[in-house]
Design an enzyme around this catalytic site. Sequence first.
Site, PDB file in Angstrom:
ATOM      1  N   ASP A  38       0.836  -1.205   0.000  1.00  0.00           N
ATOM      2  CA  ASP A  38       0.000   0.000   0.000  1.00  0.00           C
ATOM      3  C   ASP A  38       0.871   1.255   0.000  1.00  0.00           C
ATOM      4  OD1 ASP A  38      -2.009   1.849   0.284  1.00  0.00           O
ATOM      5  OD2 ASP A  38      -2.972   0.872   1.966  1.00  0.00           O
ATOM      6  N   ASP A  39       0.867   1.993  -1.108  1.00  0.00           N
ATOM      7  CA  ASP A  39       1.604   3.252  -1.230  1.00  0.00           C
ATOM      8  C   ASP A  39       3.121   3.060  -1.249  1.00  0.00           C
ATOM      9  OD1 ASP A  39      -0.897   4.351  -1.071  1.00  0.00           O
ATOM     10  OD2 ASP A  39      -0.642   5.258   0.901  1.00  0.00           O
ATOM     11  N   CYS A  78      -6.180   4.159  -3.491  1.00  0.00           N
ATOM     12  CA  CYS A  78      -6.394   2.813  -2.951  1.00  0.00           C
ATOM     13  C   CYS A  78      -7.552   2.000  -3.521  1.00  0.00           C
ATOM     14  CB  CYS A  78      -6.561   2.899  -1.440  1.00  0.00           C
ATOM     15  SG  CYS A  78      -5.131   3.587  -0.582  1.00  0.00           S
ATOM     16  N   ARG A  82      -7.518  -1.389  -6.247  1.00  0.00           N
ATOM     17  CA  ARG A  82      -7.847  -2.747  -5.812  1.00  0.00           C
ATOM     18  C   ARG A  82      -8.998  -3.330  -6.644  1.00  0.00           C
ATOM     19  NH1 ARG A  82      -5.001  -3.050  -0.938  1.00  0.00           N
ATOM     20  NH2 ARG A  82      -3.939  -1.050  -0.839  1.00  0.00           N
ATOM     21  N   LYS A 131      -5.544  -5.621   3.781  1.00  0.00           N
ATOM     22  CA  LYS A 131      -6.426  -4.495   3.493  1.00  0.00           C
ATOM     23  C   LYS A 131      -7.396  -4.852   2.360  1.00  0.00           C
ATOM     24  CE  LYS A 131      -6.256   0.307   1.871  1.00  0.00           C
ATOM     25  NZ  LYS A 131      -5.417   1.497   1.662  1.00  0.00           N
ATOM     26  N   HIS A 133     -10.735  -2.684   1.458  1.00  0.00           N
ATOM     27  CA  HIS A 133     -11.036  -1.335   0.969  1.00  0.00           C
ATOM     28  C   HIS A 133     -11.914  -1.302  -0.282  1.00  0.00           C
ATOM     29  CE1 HIS A 133      -9.339   3.024   1.252  1.00  0.00           C
ATOM     30  NE2 HIS A 133     -10.635   2.932   1.519  1.00  0.00           N
ATOM     31  N   SER A 156      -8.288   1.514   4.875  1.00  0.00           N
ATOM     32  CA  SER A 156      -6.960   2.050   5.195  1.00  0.00           C
ATOM     33  C   SER A 156      -6.745   2.142   6.695  1.00  0.00           C
ATOM     34  CB  SER A 156      -6.783   3.431   4.558  1.00  0.00           C
ATOM     35  OG  SER A 156      -6.788   3.349   3.152  1.00  0.00           O
ATOM     36  N   HIS A 240       1.248   2.314   4.005  1.00  0.00           N
ATOM     37  CA  HIS A 240       0.306   3.427   4.186  1.00  0.00           C
ATOM     38  C   HIS A 240       0.515   4.017   5.579  1.00  0.00           C
ATOM     39  CE1 HIS A 240      -3.509   5.595   4.524  1.00  0.00           C
ATOM     40  NE2 HIS A 240      -3.759   5.357   3.238  1.00  0.00           N
ATOM     41  N   ASP A 292      -0.092  -0.857  -4.863  1.00  0.00           N
ATOM     42  CA  ASP A 292      -1.385  -0.352  -5.338  1.00  0.00           C
ATOM     43  C   ASP A 292      -1.290   1.002  -6.031  1.00  0.00           C
ATOM     44  OD1 ASP A 292      -0.903   1.182  -3.042  1.00  0.00           O
ATOM     45  OD2 ASP A 292      -2.987   1.151  -2.389  1.00  0.00           O
ATOM     46  N   ASN A 293      -0.273   1.788  -5.715  1.00  0.00           N
ATOM     47  CA  ASN A 293      -0.054   3.082  -6.361  1.00  0.00           C
ATOM     48  C   ASN A 293       1.263   3.644  -5.852  1.00  0.00           C
ATOM     49  OD1 ASN A 293      -2.751   3.724  -4.306  1.00  0.00           O
ATOM     50  ND2 ASN A 293      -0.797   4.661  -3.786  1.00  0.00           N
ATOM     51  N   LYS A 313       1.529   9.641  -5.292  1.00  0.00           N
ATOM     52  CA  LYS A 313       0.152   9.189  -5.106  1.00  0.00           C
ATOM     53  C   LYS A 313      -0.802  10.357  -5.372  1.00  0.00           C
ATOM     54  CE  LYS A 313      -2.869   7.409  -1.408  1.00  0.00           C
ATOM     55  NZ  LYS A 313      -2.919   6.866  -0.037  1.00  0.00           N
TER      56      LYS A 313
END
Length: 458
Positions: A38-39, A78, A82, A131, A133, A156, A240, A292-293, A313
Site C-alpha cells: 500500500d503506497d 487505494c 484494488r 487491506k 477497501h 486504510s 500506508h 497499489d499506487n 500518489k
Amino acid sequence: MQRIKLVAFIITAFLSCKTALIAQNKNSKPNIVIVFTDDQGYQDVGVFGSPLIKTPNLDKMAEKGIKFTDFYSASPVCSPSRAALLTGSYPTRVGVPVVLWPNLPGGLPTEELTIADMLKTQNYATACIGKWHLGDKEEYMPTAQGFDMYYGIPYSNDMSVYPKAKVSEKVLFREGMTIDSLRQKKWRGGLVPLTEQNEIIEYPVDQSTLTQRYTKKALEFINENKEDPFFLYLAHSMPHVPLYASAEFKGKSKRGLYGDVIQEIDWSMGKILETLEALKLDENTLVIFTSDNGPWNLKNGHGGSALPLRGYKFQTYEGGMRVPMIAQWKGAIPAGTVCSEVASTIDLLPTIAHLTNSDMPEEIVDGKNIWPLLAGKKKASPHKKDGFFYFKESTLEAVRKGDWKLRWTEEGIELYNLAEDVSESQNLAEAHPKIVQKLIKMMDEFDAELKTDNMRYQ
C-alpha cells in the site's frame, strides 16, 4: 546381485515418477499468490534502485524470476486500484472510481467477477488477508466476492471503525475501548479494527503486529491447502501511514521508520517463498509482488520514493501509477528476466484465466493476457495497439501508447517521450502536434465507450 540392484533401482524410479505424476495431477492447476503493498514507491525495492532500504528477499525473487520496469496500477489511489486488480478492468468501468470510506454506502458491485470468483469455479481455495477497501458492509466484504476467508483491516489503517459492524463475542478490546465506545459514531482516525470473516476480533488493532500476523495467516493458509490449488491475495496495510513496524524491525533501516516497514514486508515475502519451496510448491505457484499506487508526498520521512519518476500518489504522472513488480514461478518464468513492456494490474485476471483455463467475465475486460511477457518471450505489450489509460477518479487524464504519453488536465496538454524522458521533464506537445491530436482522439473515443458501458452503475 547387480541384476537385483538394477531391478530394485528401476522399480524405485518408477514408483517415484508415479508418485510425482499423482501429485502433479492432484494439483495440476497452478497456485496463485499476489502480494499487494500500500503506497510503496517505485524505487522502494533494492532491485528498483533504493539506496538505503535493504530487500534481499525481493532482490532474490527478481534474480529467480522477472522484473517489470513499466508496470502500472490502474489508479493513483487505494480503492480504485484494488477494484482494477481483482476485476481486470479500469476502476470507472466497474463502479469504483473513488476511495471508499467506512460508514458510507457502496462497494465493489457483486455483479463484477473477481479473480477469486473466477477461481472458485475451478475449485480453488481462496483467501484475502490484509487491506480490503472495497466496501465495509457485509454484502461487499471479501466473503461475498469469492473469498473463502478474510483476515485484516477492511480499509486504510488511518481510517475509523464502522460503528454498526459485527463484533465477535471473543473480541479483544484494547486502549480502554468497549463495545459502547465502538458503537459511537465519533471519528477516531487510526483506531481501526482487525476483522476475521465479517466480525471484529480486535479493536483497535495493534498495528505494530500487522505485517507479522498477516504473514502468519498467509503461511497457515498455504499449509492448509498445499494438496489443492489455492489463491492467496495478501494485501499489506503498510506502508500506508500511519507507519508501524514490529520491535524486531523497528530502528533497523537507514531509511528510518518507512525503511523499517519495507524491510519487514521483505521479510514477509521471504517467509512465503521459503514456505512454498519447503512444501515443493514453488514449481507450481505463480507469485506476484507489486504495489497499489505510488508513494505519499510527505516531508516527515514517512513517504516513499518514486525516483527517477515524476509525481506521487493522487497524480497521473508516472510516480503516481508506475509501480515495482516482480514475479516468480520456478521452471516457468526464466530467471533473471527484465521486461520493459507496458503491463498493468488489470492484466492479472486475464492472465490467470489463461493459466487456469477459467472462463473470462461476460462483460468487457480491459486487461490483456500477459503470460507471454511473464514467460520471458520477446513479445510487444498487448497494450501497444490500444494504449494504456491513466484515470484520476472518473476523469481520464492521460494515455500511453508505445513510448509516447499525453497528459491533458486543466493545467494544459503535456506530451512526453518516456523512452527518452522517464522523469517527464520535457513537454514536447508543441513540437509534435500530430501526435498530440492522435492521442487526444484516442482518449476521447475510449472515454466515450467507457462511460456508455458504465451506465449501469450511474
